[in-house]
Design an enzyme around this catalytic site. Structure first.
Site, short mmCIF file in Angstrom:
data_model
loop_
_atom_site.label_atom_id
_atom_site.label_comp_id
_atom_site.label_asym_id
_atom_site.label_seq_id
_atom_site.Cartn_x
_atom_site.Cartn_y
_atom_site.Cartn_z
CE LYS A 115 1.35 -11.22 5.57
NZ LYS A 115 1.67 -10.86 4.38
CE LYS A 197 -6.04 -13.08 4.04
NZ LYS A 197 -5.10 -12.02 3.93
CE LYS A 200 -0.41 -14.79 -2.85
NZ LYS A 200 -0.38 -13.45 -2.05
P1 TYM Z 1 -1.64 -10.50 -1.43
O1 TYM Z 1 -0.81 -10.82 -2.32
O2 TYM Z 1 -1.66 -10.90 0.07
O3 TYM Z 1 -3.21 -10.33 -2.22
C1 TYM Z 1 -3.29 -10.03 -3.62
C2 TYM Z 1 -4.67 -9.47 -3.80
O4 TYM Z 1 -5.68 -10.48 -3.34
C3 TYM Z 1 -6.56 -9.83 -2.26
N1 TYM Z 1 -6.86 -10.88 -1.41
C4 TYM Z 1 -8.18 -11.43 -1.28
N2 TYM Z 1 -9.18 -11.11 -1.84
C5 TYM Z 1 -10.53 -11.67 -1.33
N3 TYM Z 1 -10.39 -12.55 -0.45
C6 TYM Z 1 -9.23 -13.17 0.01
N4 TYM Z 1 -9.31 -14.36 0.87
C7 TYM Z 1 -7.96 -12.33 -0.50
N5 TYM Z 1 -6.62 -12.69 -0.32
C8 TYM Z 1 -6.16 -11.96 -0.97
C9 TYM Z 1 -5.75 -8.89 -1.72
O5 TYM Z 1 -6.54 -8.22 -0.95
C10 TYM Z 1 -4.95 -8.20 -2.82
O6 TYM Z 1 -5.84 -7.23 -3.53
N6 TYM Z 1 0.27 -5.80 -0.14
C11 TYM Z 1 -0.39 -6.59 -1.21
C12 TYM Z 1 0.19 -6.48 -2.53
C13 TYM Z 1 0.66 -5.27 -3.11
C14 TYM Z 1 -0.10 -4.25 -3.74
C15 TYM Z 1 0.72 -2.95 -4.05
C16 TYM Z 1 -1.65 -4.25 -3.99
C17 TYM Z 1 1.91 -4.79 -3.04
N7 TYM Z 1 1.93 -3.47 -3.64
C18 TYM Z 1 0.16 -2.10 -4.69
C19 TYM Z 1 -2.11 -3.09 -4.41
C20 TYM Z 1 -1.27 -1.96 -4.90
C21 TYM Z 1 -0.61 -8.17 -0.70
O7 TYM Z 1 0.18 -8.62 0.07
O8 TYM Z 1 -1.69 -8.69 -1.59
#
Ligand code: TYM
Length: 332
Positions: A115, A197, A200
């Protein structure tokens, strides 16, 4: 909440629209596991502002994410849902844990490297300390289990390291959490660039399937999914596009990958694409309809979220008190 139940915690950034990657890598597993845990699921809006957000859209995206949790089957009997910014202890613990995290370990985070290379000259400090806020989200509720996609594994390892370090320096304040990464669906790939991957913020919207997409668009996106120049449907390394479609089917239906691959012997790529689109559509259509119903009653949704953040804050405050005592801050 049952005292004997273990705790599960997870969140999603309400940036842009959620994708089927978020749904299959995270939300669907929350739903599957929720009844065995005391769950805290939130929309991580404090994390979202590590990238520029349109103030007019941030709240809408936050409500959309939380309505989706409910629509996907998150049950308030088992789970507390809320917006991260509504529970101030997240930011408070993040400051403390910043003092227990090392520049070196944060600099090694793959997601930060990716990023920040895109951010150019003006890299927000928040992007660097982002994993510390995530550790706070988790440790604040003394989580035992954190269900995430595989891209979050490194952040979970950091969370464990920070918890162990704090406990070692002081007393055993934090539960050291375990990640839960599903065997299928942990990394859904971009439909146009299946070695990347699905995200969003995909550069091309045709590569990502958003939970808000119309059924027509979902069909179109799968029809245009990049496969390869061959014709045989096999689940092998050299065919990332085919693997991705089979993974998506397996994550939704629960069928084994081998079984699905076998059922396409002698069939054309087109069959696999159309079938995958239909499977995704029948999974998402009811979720979309329910999401709209939750969003149509904003008053009720806000009531759920206020109750959620009140409950979460009580639990979070208990941890903050332990942390302050352990550090030795003067009592009030
Ligand atoms: P984020 O918002 O990028 O994604 C949210 C969740 O979706 C999963 N994910 C995916 N799984 C499979 N294939 C994909 N292409 C894919 N894209 C995203 C991510 O692994 C995630 O589980 N930092 C984290 C959010 C967060 C969090 C937390 C998670 C903040 N605090 C505490 C767990 C516990 C994030 O940016 O996820």
């Amino acid at each position: 909440m049952s005292a004997s139940k273990k705790t599960m915690v997870s969140g999603i950034q309400p940036t842009n629209k959620l994708t089927i990657g978020n749904y299959l890598g995270a939300i669907k597993n929350w739903v599957k596991l929720q009844s065995e845990y005391d769950c805290y699921f939130f929309a991580v809006d404090l994390h979202a502002i590590t990238a520029k957000q349109d103030p007019k859209q941030l709240a809408d995206n936050t409500f959309f994410a939380l309505a989706t949790y409910l629509a996907a089957g998150i049950d308030l009997k088992h789970a507390t849902i809320f917006a991260q910014s509504h529970v101030r202890q997240h930011a408070e613990l993040a400051w403390i844990l910043n003092c227990y995290s090392y520049m070196g370990e944060l600099g090694r985070m793959t997601q930060f490297k990716e990023k920040s290379s895109r951010a150019g000259e003006t890299i927000p400090v928040g992007l660097f300390t982002y994993p510390v806020l995530m550790a706070s989200d988790i440790l604040l509720y003394q989580a035992d289990l954190v269900p995430v996609g595989s891209d979050q594994k490194q952040h979970l390892e950091l969370t464990r390291d920070v918890a162990i370090r704090f406990n070692h320096n002081h007393s055993k304040v934090f539960t050291v959490p375990e990640p839960y990464i599903p065997t299928v669906g942990a990394r859904i790939m971009d439909l146009l660039e299946p070695t990347n991957k699905m995200s969003k913020s995909s550069p091309n919207e045709m590569g990502a399937v958003y939970l808000s997409d119309s059924m027509k668009d979902i069909e179109k996106k799968f029809k245009r999914a990049v496969t390869d120049s061959g014709s045989e449907i096999t689940y092998v390394e050299e065919k990332p596009g085919i693997r991705n479609l089979i993974d998506i089917q397996a994550a939704i239906t629960g069928r084994s990958i081998g079984d699905i691959a076998k059922s396409y012997e002698g069939k054309m790529y087109g069959h696999l694409k159309v079938d995958t689109a239909n499977i995704v559509i029948s999974e998402l259509q009811p979720v979309q309809e329910r999401t709209q119903r939750f969003l149509a009653d904003k008053g009720e949704l806000q009531r759920i979220l206020r109750a959620g953040s009140d409950k979460a804050a009580t639990r979070a405050e208990a941890t903050i008190r332990k942390v302050y005592d352990a550090i030795g801050f003067a009592p009030r």
